[in-house]
Scaffold this motif. Structure first.
Motif, PDB file in Angstrom:
ATOM      1  N   GLY A   9      88.477 -30.171  25.743  1.00  0.00           N
ATOM      2  CA  GLY A   9      89.132 -28.880  25.549  1.00  0.00           C
ATOM      3  C   GLY A   9      88.302 -27.862  24.792  1.00  0.00           C
ATOM      4  O   GLY A   9      88.185 -26.704  25.202  1.00  0.00           O
TER       5      GLY A   9
ATOM      6  N   SER B 254      94.172 -21.929  27.746  1.00  0.00           N
ATOM      7  CA  SER B 254      94.140 -23.092  26.858  1.00  0.00           C
ATOM      8  C   SER B 254      93.746 -24.334  27.644  1.00  0.00           C
ATOM      9  O   SER B 254      94.147 -24.502  28.798  1.00  0.00           O
ATOM     10  CB  SER B 254      95.514 -23.313  26.222  1.00  0.00           C
ATOM     11  OG  SER B 254      95.880 -22.188  25.458  1.00  0.00           O
TER      12      SER B 254
ATOM     13  N   THR C 176      91.911 -22.866  22.799  1.00  0.00           N
ATOM     14  CA  THR C 176      92.277 -21.628  23.484  1.00  0.00           C
ATOM     15  C   THR C 176      91.183 -20.587  23.370  1.00  0.00           C
ATOM     16  O   THR C 176      90.506 -20.477  22.354  1.00  0.00           O
ATOM     17  CB  THR C 176      93.585 -21.079  22.871  1.00  0.00           C
ATOM     18  OG1 THR C 176      94.606 -22.061  23.044  1.00  0.00           O
ATOM     19  CG2 THR C 176      94.018 -19.794  23.546  1.00  0.00           C
TER      20      THR C 176
ATOM     21  N   GLY D  71      93.311 -28.676  27.427  1.00  0.00           N
ATOM     22  CA  GLY D  71      93.642 -29.920  26.737  1.00  0.00           C
ATOM     23  C   GLY D  71      92.587 -30.971  27.007  1.00  0.00           C
ATOM     24  O   GLY D  71      91.561 -30.718  27.630  1.00  0.00           O
ATOM     25  N   GLY D  72      92.874 -32.151  26.541  1.00  0.00           N
ATOM     26  CA  GLY D  72      91.983 -33.272  26.794  1.00  0.00           C
ATOM     27  C   GLY D  72      90.791 -33.304  25.852  1.00  0.00           C
ATOM     28  O   GLY D  72      90.597 -32.436  25.016  1.00  0.00           O
ATOM     29  N   TRP D  73      89.975 -34.324  26.031  1.00  0.00           N
ATOM     30  CA  TRP D  73      88.831 -34.542  25.147  1.00  0.00           C
ATOM     31  C   TRP D  73      87.792 -33.437  25.253  1.00  0.00           C
ATOM     32  O   TRP D  73      87.034 -33.196  24.323  1.00  0.00           O
ATOM     33  CB  TRP D  73      88.202 -35.902  25.414  1.00  0.00           C
ATOM     34  CG  TRP D  73      87.627 -36.030  26.788  1.00  0.00           C
ATOM     35  CD1 TRP D  73      88.263 -36.484  27.914  1.00  0.00           C
ATOM     36  CD2 TRP D  73      86.313 -35.684  27.206  1.00  0.00           C
ATOM     37  NE1 TRP D  73      87.440 -36.440  28.997  1.00  0.00           N
ATOM     38  CE2 TRP D  73      86.217 -35.947  28.594  1.00  0.00           C
ATOM     39  CE3 TRP D  73      85.201 -35.170  26.559  1.00  0.00           C
ATOM     40  CZ2 TRP D  73      85.069 -35.721  29.336  1.00  0.00           C
ATOM     41  CZ3 TRP D  73      84.041 -34.933  27.300  1.00  0.00           C
ATOM     42  CH2 TRP D  73      83.986 -35.215  28.663  1.00  0.00           C
TER      43      TRP D  73
ATOM     44  N   MET E 152      95.383 -28.291  21.939  1.00  0.00           N
ATOM     45  CA  MET E 152      94.797 -27.490  22.999  1.00  0.00           C
ATOM     46  C   MET E 152      93.839 -26.478  22.362  1.00  0.00           C
ATOM     47  O   MET E 152      94.144 -25.892  21.339  1.00  0.00           O
ATOM     48  CB  MET E 152      95.869 -26.745  23.791  1.00  0.00           C
ATOM     49  CG  MET E 152      96.931 -27.594  24.429  1.00  0.00           C
ATOM     50  SD  MET E 152      96.867 -28.008  26.164  1.00  0.00           S
ATOM     51  CE  MET E 152      96.680 -26.612  27.126  1.00  0.00           C
TER      52      MET E 152
ATOM     53  N   ASP F 215      92.717 -30.057  32.434  1.00  0.00           N
ATOM     54  CA  ASP F 215      94.057 -29.809  31.898  1.00  0.00           C
ATOM     55  C   ASP F 215      94.039 -28.416  31.272  1.00  0.00           C
ATOM     56  O   ASP F 215      93.387 -28.206  30.253  1.00  0.00           O
ATOM     57  CB  ASP F 215      94.386 -30.877  30.846  1.00  0.00           C
ATOM     58  CG  ASP F 215      95.723 -30.674  30.171  1.00  0.00           C
ATOM     59  OD1 ASP F 215      96.556 -29.906  30.692  1.00  0.00           O
ATOM     60  OD2 ASP F 215      95.925 -31.275  29.102  1.00  0.00           O
TER      61      ASP F 215
ATOM     62  N   ARG G 252     100.045 -23.320  34.831  1.00  0.00           N
ATOM     63  CA  ARG G 252      99.555 -24.545  34.202  1.00  0.00           C
ATOM     64  C   ARG G 252      99.109 -25.481  35.308  1.00  0.00           C
ATOM     65  O   ARG G 252      99.703 -25.512  36.400  1.00  0.00           O
ATOM     66  CB  ARG G 252     100.603 -25.209  33.324  1.00  0.00           C
ATOM     67  CG  ARG G 252     101.754 -25.816  34.081  1.00  0.00           C
ATOM     68  CD  ARG G 252     102.763 -26.486  33.137  1.00  0.00           C
ATOM     69  NE  ARG G 252     103.906 -26.961  33.889  1.00  0.00           N
ATOM     70  CZ  ARG G 252     104.072 -28.229  34.287  1.00  0.00           C
ATOM     71  NH1 ARG G 252     103.176 -29.127  33.984  1.00  0.00           N
ATOM     72  NH2 ARG G 252     105.143 -28.572  34.970  1.00  0.00           N
TER      73      ARG G 252
END
Length: 158
Positions: free
Chosen positions: A122, A116, A3, A118-120, A1, A95, A88
């Protein structure tokens, strides 16, 4: 992740500022791209779920989320510790998870947002979100210090 973290100081007690953060229906007052936000289940504490609709590049984008943290002065603290509201995403295009912290300070409170992604995408989202969330905190500061209603609105809405 990936941030990002931004912060600001607001010249009001942490409890007053936290009320603007921990009530999703008040989020559109300081996140101008939100058209709506509110709880769909629960009482606003951990495990409650919400749904927001945000304008992104001219389109409405819906995100469903879960409240993951909720600690305020009524949760057994004496009002001198930090108050925390976290979330979240559950469904939506991004994400993400985040935590807003309001900590008492000599001249009011310090507000910190840690988000934060996620994923491609992020890393790219975190870079973009730094400026976006700094703007949100600027708007939160303006809203809070003006008595809890949007700038240019002389009185709270009924």
């Amino acid at each position: 992740m990936a941030t990002t973290e931004v912060q600001t100081r607001i010249a009001l007690p942490a409890q007053e500022v936290f009320a603007l953060i921990a009530q999703p229906d008040r989020h559109p007052l300081w996140q101008k791209d939100l058209t709506s936000d509110g709880l769909v289940s629960g009482d606003g504490t951990v495990g409650s779920r919400g749904r927001e609709v945000r304008r992104v590049m001219g389109r409405s984008v819906t995100t469903e989320y879960e409240i993951t943290e909720h600690t305020d002065s009524t949760d057994g603290t004496d009002g001198t510790g930090p108050m925390v509201w976290g979330f979240r995403s559950l469904r939506g295009p991004i994400d993400m998870a985040g935590v807003f912290t309001c900590a008492p300070a000599d001249d009011g409170c310090e507000v910190r947002a840690r988000i934060s992604f996620g994923g491609w995408s992020g890393q790219a989202m975190a870079r973009f979100a730094t400026r976006q969330f700094a703007g949100y905190l600027d708007d939160l500061k303006e809203l809070a210090e003006s008595g809890g209603h949007p700038a240019g609105d002389p009185a709270p809405r009924a």
